[in-house]
Design an enzyme around this catalytic site. Structure first.
Site, PDB file in Angstrom:
ATOM      1  CE  LYS A  57      -4.114  -2.027   2.384  1.00 21.24           C
ATOM      2  NZ  LYS A  57      -4.879  -2.182   3.474  1.00 21.24           N
ATOM      3  CG  ASP A  82       1.449  -3.465  13.063  1.00 19.66           C
ATOM      4  OD1 ASP A  82       0.580  -2.696  13.306  1.00 19.66           O
ATOM      5  OD2 ASP A  82       1.536  -4.641  13.000  1.00 19.66           O
ATOM      6  CG  ASN A 108      -2.109  10.685   9.213  1.00 13.80           C
ATOM      7  OD1 ASN A 108      -3.261  11.414   9.605  1.00 13.80           O
ATOM      8  ND2 ASN A 108      -2.082   9.931   8.497  1.00 13.80           N
ATOM      9  CE1 TYR A 195      -9.831   8.343  16.203  1.00 13.82           C
ATOM     10  CE2 TYR A 195     -11.345  10.348  16.601  1.00 13.82           C
ATOM     11  CZ  TYR A 195     -10.240   9.856  15.950  1.00 13.82           C
ATOM     12  OH  TYR A 195      -9.539  10.750  15.082  1.00 13.82           O
ATOM     13  CE  LYS A 199      -6.792  10.477  17.216  1.00 14.73           C
ATOM     14  NZ  LYS A 199      -5.611  10.272  16.647  1.00 14.73           N
TER      15      LYS A 199
END
Length: 327
Positions: A57, A82, A108, A195, A199
């Site tokens: 990818k 990873d 990111n 999530y 963050k």
């Protein structure tokens, strides 16, 4: 704040000069990372390291960037990384020590899922979105410092957070046991909030290491955390619920920025002109924004300190001596 950010805020098109510099972008095979890497190449970066879990990818991303920018393929390298494996992170950081220079790192890569999964002994959001990027950042910090001093530049270590940290309910905060232990209780976890919590914890951690590593002649590295806002991307790829994918897909079509627009925030935070004033700060719309009550309230400050102590202990278990070596 959300409506202004999504519909009215004008994000400046990146124009900073990255000539001669080397930049690492994690999760750069798709979405925001890919668009940021494309910008870096356009802005004359000498080398972009595409850090991805799947090499094929990453190679496809290189071909896409070369096709659209006509850049020399030798300016892009694909390195395996990873974030669900601490050994992979350590190997990546060790390889980075061989670079001639390292000027910026854009953290990111991350996940968003409704599915409970354990990676390296912790729920996957906590491992992939919090512990792993901080581990990688600390291990790359010496190289950023070395390069900054050698080339007379200020290095940049940028973490992609989210404005959803403002909305984190963080029910585990009231636990009468260690936070990391409470966060690992499957039966009492609100996956719809996880999530957001990850963050928020990332912001806590970024603020902590920024305090431990102020920008000085011996440590010329700016450390910051940014939100790209709601953007069209494949961040929901890890969620197997088709109904939720459809609902979120429609919602994102209405309110989301384009992926390219969102990537401008990544390039800004990691740019050579970003400014020391962003050190330890939360950035939105390419400027410093308030951290919000989850950080600035008395409760938030206490939680940040509490989590910071636990994180130090966790990272010391993963890589003994890491704080002593870095600070």
């Amino acid at each position: 704040m959300f409506a202004y950010s999504q519909f009215l805020a004008k994000l400046p098109y990146p124009t900073s000069d990255f000539t001669g510099q080397t930049v690492i972008v994690t999760g750069a095979n798709t979405g925001l990372g890919l668009e940021a890497a494309r910008h870096f190449v356009r802005l004359n970066v000498a080398k972009v390291i595409i850090a991805v879990r799947t090499a094929s990818k990453g190679e496809a991303a290189v071909k896409e960037i070369v096709r659209t920018t006509e850049a020399d393929p030798s300016r892009l390298e694909v390195w395996p990384l990873d974030l669900s494996s601490f050994d992979s992170i350590k190997a990546f950081a060790q390889r980075a020590q061989s670079l001639e220079r390292l000027d910026a790192v854009v953290q990111n890569a991350g996940i968003l899922t409704q599915n409970w999964k354990v990676e390296e002994g912790m729920e996957s959001h906590i491992t992939v979105n919090v512990i792993s990027p901080i581990l990688l950042g600390l291990l790359l910090l010496p190289k950023l410092r070395e390069s900054g001093k050698a080339y007379g530049k200020v290095g940049r270590l940028s973490f992609v957070g989210s404005d959803l940290q403002y909305l984190a309910k963080f029910q585990e905060k009231s636990a009468d046991r260690p936070l990391l232990e409470a966060l690992n209780n499957k039966d009492k976890t609100d996956m719809g909030d996880r999530y957001n919590v990850s963050k928020l914890l990332l912001l806590y951690a970024v603020r902590s290491i920024a305090r431990l590593s102020p920008v000085t002649p011996d440590s010329p590295v700016i450390i910051n955390c940014l939100t790209p806002g709601a953007c069209t991307s494949d961040i929901f790829r890890d969620d197997t619920s088709w109904s939720q994918k459809i609902i979120m897909g429609v919602a994102m079509k209405i309110v989301a920025r384009t992926t390219e627009a969102g990537s401008r925030t990544l390039v800004h935070a990691a740019g050579p002109d970003v400014g020391v004033g962003t050190h330890g700060k939360f950035l939105m719309n390419c400027q410093v924004y308030p951290n919000g009550p989850n950080v600035e309230s008395d409760e938030g400050k206490a939680l940040e300190e509490r989590f910071g102590k636990e994180l130090v202990q966790k990272l010391e278990e993963i890589r003994p001596g890491i704080y002593e070596d870095m600070f």
